[in-house]
Motif scaffolding. Sequence first.
Motif, PDB file in Angstrom:
ATOM      1  N   PRO A 155      28.422  54.713  56.551  1.00 25.67           N
ATOM      2  CA  PRO A 155      27.446  53.711  57.012  1.00 25.67           C
ATOM      3  C   PRO A 155      28.069  52.328  57.050  1.00 25.67           C
ATOM      4  O   PRO A 155      29.113  52.065  56.443  1.00 25.67           O
ATOM      5  CB  PRO A 155      26.331  53.809  55.965  1.00 25.67           C
ATOM      6  N   LEU A 156      27.398  51.411  57.728  1.00 25.09           N
ATOM      7  CA  LEU A 156      27.951  50.076  57.925  1.00 25.09           C
ATOM      8  C   LEU A 156      28.238  49.367  56.610  1.00 25.09           C
ATOM      9  O   LEU A 156      29.317  48.777  56.427  1.00 25.09           O
ATOM     10  CB  LEU A 156      26.992  49.241  58.777  1.00 25.09           C
ATOM     11  N   LYS A 157      27.314  49.393  55.670  1.00 26.78           N
ATOM     12  CA  LYS A 157      27.510  48.688  54.407  1.00 26.78           C
ATOM     13  C   LYS A 157      28.668  49.281  53.619  1.00 26.78           C
ATOM     14  O   LYS A 157      29.520  48.549  53.092  1.00 26.78           O
ATOM     15  CB  LYS A 157      26.229  48.727  53.578  1.00 26.78           C
ATOM     16  N   ALA A 158      28.716  50.611  53.540  1.00 23.94           N
ATOM     17  CA  ALA A 158      29.794  51.270  52.808  1.00 23.94           C
ATOM     18  C   ALA A 158      31.142  51.013  53.478  1.00 23.94           C
ATOM     19  O   ALA A 158      32.175  50.884  52.804  1.00 23.94           O
ATOM     20  CB  ALA A 158      29.521  52.767  52.702  1.00 23.94           C
ATOM     21  N   SER A 159      31.146  50.935  54.808  1.00 24.29           N
ATOM     22  CA  SER A 159      32.386  50.659  55.539  1.00 24.29           C
ATOM     23  C   SER A 159      32.900  49.267  55.201  1.00 24.29           C
ATOM     24  O   SER A 159      34.098  49.067  54.953  1.00 24.29           O
ATOM     25  CB  SER A 159      32.156  50.790  57.044  1.00 24.29           C
ATOM     26  N   LEU A 160      32.002  48.274  55.185  1.00 22.81           N
ATOM     27  CA  LEU A 160      32.400  46.911  54.840  1.00 22.81           C
ATOM     28  C   LEU A 160      32.942  46.861  53.414  1.00 22.81           C
ATOM     29  O   LEU A 160      33.969  46.206  53.150  1.00 22.81           O
ATOM     30  CB  LEU A 160      31.213  45.963  54.990  1.00 22.81           C
ATOM     31  N   GLU A 161      32.288  47.547  52.509  1.00 26.74           N
ATOM     32  CA  GLU A 161      32.751  47.561  51.111  1.00 26.74           C
ATOM     33  C   GLU A 161      34.144  48.170  51.006  1.00 26.74           C
ATOM     34  O   GLU A 161      34.996  47.665  50.251  1.00 26.74           O
ATOM     35  CB  GLU A 161      31.759  48.334  50.249  1.00 26.74           C
ATOM     36  N   LEU A 162      34.402  49.230  51.779  1.00 23.77           N
ATOM     37  CA  LEU A 162      35.730  49.848  51.745  1.00 23.77           C
ATOM     38  C   LEU A 162      36.781  48.908  52.330  1.00 23.77           C
ATOM     39  O   LEU A 162      37.873  48.758  51.772  1.00 23.77           O
ATOM     40  CB  LEU A 162      35.718  51.174  52.506  1.00 23.77           C
ATOM     41  N   ILE A 163      36.463  48.264  53.448  1.00 22.15           N
ATOM     42  CA  ILE A 163      37.415  47.337  54.073  1.00 22.15           C
ATOM     43  C   ILE A 163      37.771  46.219  53.104  1.00 22.15           C
ATOM     44  O   ILE A 163      38.948  45.863  52.935  1.00 22.15           O
ATOM     45  CB  ILE A 163      36.816  46.773  55.382  1.00 22.15           C
ATOM     46  N   GLU A 164      36.779  45.644  52.446  1.00 23.27           N
ATOM     47  CA  GLU A 164      37.038  44.548  51.516  1.00 23.27           C
ATOM     48  C   GLU A 164      37.763  45.039  50.266  1.00 23.27           C
ATOM     49  O   GLU A 164      38.603  44.307  49.702  1.00 23.27           O
ATOM     50  CB  GLU A 164      35.730  43.852  51.161  1.00 23.27           C
ATOM     51  N   SER A 165      37.479  46.252  49.843  1.00 25.77           N
ATOM     52  CA  SER A 165      38.175  46.815  48.686  1.00 25.77           C
ATOM     53  C   SER A 165      39.659  47.026  48.980  1.00 25.77           C
ATOM     54  O   SER A 165      40.522  46.687  48.158  1.00 25.77           O
ATOM     55  CB  SER A 165      37.528  48.139  48.271  1.00 25.77           C
ATOM     56  N   VAL A 166      39.960  47.555  50.167  1.00 28.30           N
ATOM     57  CA  VAL A 166      41.360  47.771  50.541  1.00 28.30           C
ATOM     58  C   VAL A 166      42.052  46.426  50.732  1.00 28.30           C
ATOM     59  O   VAL A 166      43.226  46.259  50.363  1.00 28.30           O
ATOM     60  CB  VAL A 166      41.453  48.638  51.806  1.00 28.30           C
ATOM     61  N   ALA A 167      41.355  45.432  51.276  1.00 34.94           N
ATOM     62  CA  ALA A 167      41.927  44.089  51.417  1.00 34.94           C
ATOM     63  C   ALA A 167      42.307  43.527  50.055  1.00 34.94           C
ATOM     64  O   ALA A 167      43.372  42.921  49.887  1.00 34.94           O
ATOM     65  CB  ALA A 167      40.937  43.163  52.117  1.00 34.94           C
ATOM     66  N   GLU A 168      41.453  43.742  49.068  1.00 39.22           N
ATOM     67  CA  GLU A 168      41.739  43.265  47.710  1.00 39.22           C
ATOM     68  C   GLU A 168      42.978  43.956  47.142  1.00 39.22           C
ATOM     69  O   GLU A 168      43.808  43.320  46.474  1.00 39.22           O
ATOM     70  CB  GLU A 168      40.530  43.511  46.814  1.00 39.22           C
ATOM     71  N   GLU A 169      43.129  45.247  47.425  1.00 43.17           N
ATOM     72  CA  GLU A 169      44.335  45.962  46.982  1.00 43.17           C
ATOM     73  C   GLU A 169      45.586  45.342  47.588  1.00 43.17           C
ATOM     74  O   GLU A 169      46.599  45.132  46.900  1.00 43.17           O
ATOM     75  CB  GLU A 169      44.243  47.439  47.377  1.00 43.17           C
ATOM     76  N   TYR A 170      45.523  45.019  48.880  1.00 39.76           N
ATOM     77  CA  TYR A 170      46.672  44.394  49.536  1.00 39.76           C
ATOM     78  C   TYR A 170      46.968  43.013  48.941  1.00 39.76           C
ATOM     79  O   TYR A 170      48.133  42.618  48.800  1.00 39.76           O
ATOM     80  CB  TYR A 170      46.433  44.273  51.033  1.00 39.76           C
ATOM     81  N   GLU A 171      45.915  42.269  48.612  1.00 42.58           N
ATOM     82  CA  GLU A 171      46.108  40.942  48.023  1.00 42.58           C
ATOM     83  C   GLU A 171      46.826  41.042  46.676  1.00 42.58           C
ATOM     84  O   GLU A 171      47.727  40.245  46.368  1.00 42.58           O
ATOM     85  CB  GLU A 171      44.767  40.241  47.884  1.00 42.58           C
ATOM     86  N   LYS A 172      46.446  42.035  45.883  1.00 45.59           N
ATOM     87  CA  LYS A 172      47.111  42.238  44.594  1.00 45.59           C
ATOM     88  C   LYS A 172      48.569  42.649  44.797  1.00 45.59           C
ATOM     89  O   LYS A 172      49.468  42.189  44.080  1.00 45.59           O
ATOM     90  CB  LYS A 172      46.362  43.287  43.788  1.00 45.59           C
ATOM     91  N   ASN A 173      48.800  43.529  45.782  1.00 37.90           N
ATOM     92  CA  ASN A 173      50.183  43.938  46.070  1.00 37.90           C
ATOM     93  C   ASN A 173      51.026  42.741  46.516  1.00 37.90           C
ATOM     94  O   ASN A 173      52.189  42.608  46.138  1.00 37.90           O
ATOM     95  CB  ASN A 173      50.196  45.010  47.153  1.00 37.90           C
ATOM     96  N   ALA A 174      50.423  41.867  47.345  1.00 36.75           N
ATOM     97  CA  ALA A 174      51.152  40.698  47.834  1.00 36.75           C
ATOM     98  C   ALA A 174      51.520  39.768  46.694  1.00 36.75           C
ATOM     99  O   ALA A 174      52.615  39.187  46.679  1.00 36.75           O
ATOM    100  CB  ALA A 174      50.305  39.963  48.876  1.00 36.75           C
ATOM    101  N   GLU A 175      50.650  39.626  45.713  1.00 38.20           N
ATOM    102  CA  GLU A 175      50.936  38.776  44.566  1.00 38.20           C
ATOM    103  C   GLU A 175      52.100  39.342  43.761  1.00 38.20           C
ATOM    104  O   GLU A 175      52.949  38.592  43.249  1.00 38.20           O
ATOM    105  CB  GLU A 175      49.699  38.662  43.681  1.00 38.20           C
ATOM    106  N   GLN A 176      52.148  40.668  43.639  1.00 37.97           N
ATOM    107  CA  GLN A 176      53.245  41.297  42.911  1.00 37.97           C
ATOM    108  C   GLN A 176      54.574  41.204  43.683  1.00 37.97           C
ATOM    109  O   GLN A 176      55.631  41.064  43.068  1.00 37.97           O
ATOM    110  CB  GLN A 176      52.913  42.765  42.629  1.00 37.97           C
ATOM    111  N   GLU A 177      54.464  41.271  45.015  1.00 34.64           N
ATOM    112  CA  GLU A 177      55.676  41.184  45.839  1.00 34.64           C
ATOM    113  C   GLU A 177      56.230  39.771  45.867  1.00 34.64           C
ATOM    114  O   GLU A 177      57.440  39.565  46.004  1.00 34.64           O
ATOM    115  CB  GLU A 177      55.356  41.650  47.264  1.00 34.64           C
ATOM    116  N   HIS A 178      55.333  38.775  45.760  1.00 38.56           N
ATOM    117  CA  HIS A 178      55.757  37.352  45.810  1.00 38.56           C
ATOM    118  C   HIS A 178      55.119  36.601  44.655  1.00 38.56           C
ATOM    119  O   HIS A 178      54.223  35.768  44.857  1.00 38.56           O
ATOM    120  CB  HIS A 178      55.342  36.728  47.148  1.00 38.56           C
ATOM    121  N   PRO A 179      55.577  36.876  43.439  1.00 41.45           N
ATOM    122  CA  PRO A 179      54.957  36.231  42.262  1.00 41.45           C
ATOM    123  C   PRO A 179      55.201  34.722  42.252  1.00 41.45           C
ATOM    124  O   PRO A 179      56.167  34.231  42.818  1.00 41.45           O
ATOM    125  CB  PRO A 179      55.676  36.928  41.096  1.00 41.45           C
TER     126      PRO A 179
END
Length: 279
Positions: free
Chosen positions: A255-279
Amino acid sequence: MANDQEPAMTRLKYGEELRLRRERAGHTQQSLGDVVILSPSMIAHIEAGRRRPCIEDARRLDQALDADGFFERWQPTLDEAQFAPQFQDAAESERRAEVIEEFAVGIVPGLLQTADYARAINLGAEPNLSAEELDQWVVNRLSRARILEDPKKPRMWAILGENVLRTVVGGSEAMAVQLRHIAALIRSGRVQVQVLPFAMGAHPFMGTNLKLMRFADEPGQAYVQALYTGLLVDDPATVGRFRDAYDLARAAALPLKASLELIESVAEEYEKNAEQEHP
């Protein structure tokens, strides 16, 4: 066909030539459309420079107006450098569509791409592009998204395979920015996006990207894309089959709401990875 050394003709000049030759032949837009199997509104779009005829339409215009190959000869030069040849007609349709529905199996749809994501996609597909050519590809790709600046038209609905979210294009930081961009468009109400998760298994569009377009005054179209090729379809029965498959995929997606939550959750994972890659 136009010689490679000939300058490109603008769509406005091309359309003006069509109007002059049509009137000289005593045709109205309706009567010419009847002869060349185009709607009068399509003739009007071409004459106003809003639409580019496909090569078959150009040949029929030449025959109907005794134009000595003019319309076929110049058709390939109309905005020839802006998009890949297989996508040119679909790009024209995209600008006129009232509703755009997409299924993307592997990459973010062009209308939703950010600059860094678009750059990485194009460089991955054409690694030998010069810096200038790559910049032009990115500009052309982003220019398409300007149709979303209108708050109402076109209405856009996209279904993204989960692979679109999980494939790292351009690095973690670029992916985070890309997914946040999609989330912002969703939250603004400008587009609706669903994600088809891996867990749903087989679906109609495995390995296929699809764009469905609906218009105010002409039949719907479908654009099916694969590597270095694409097919624009306007046969009603075939477009109908694509729409049925799209509806099946939409029913299987989150559903639309669950899709948005997944997109934002995966974005947050990438943000954490980026911080680790460029501390």
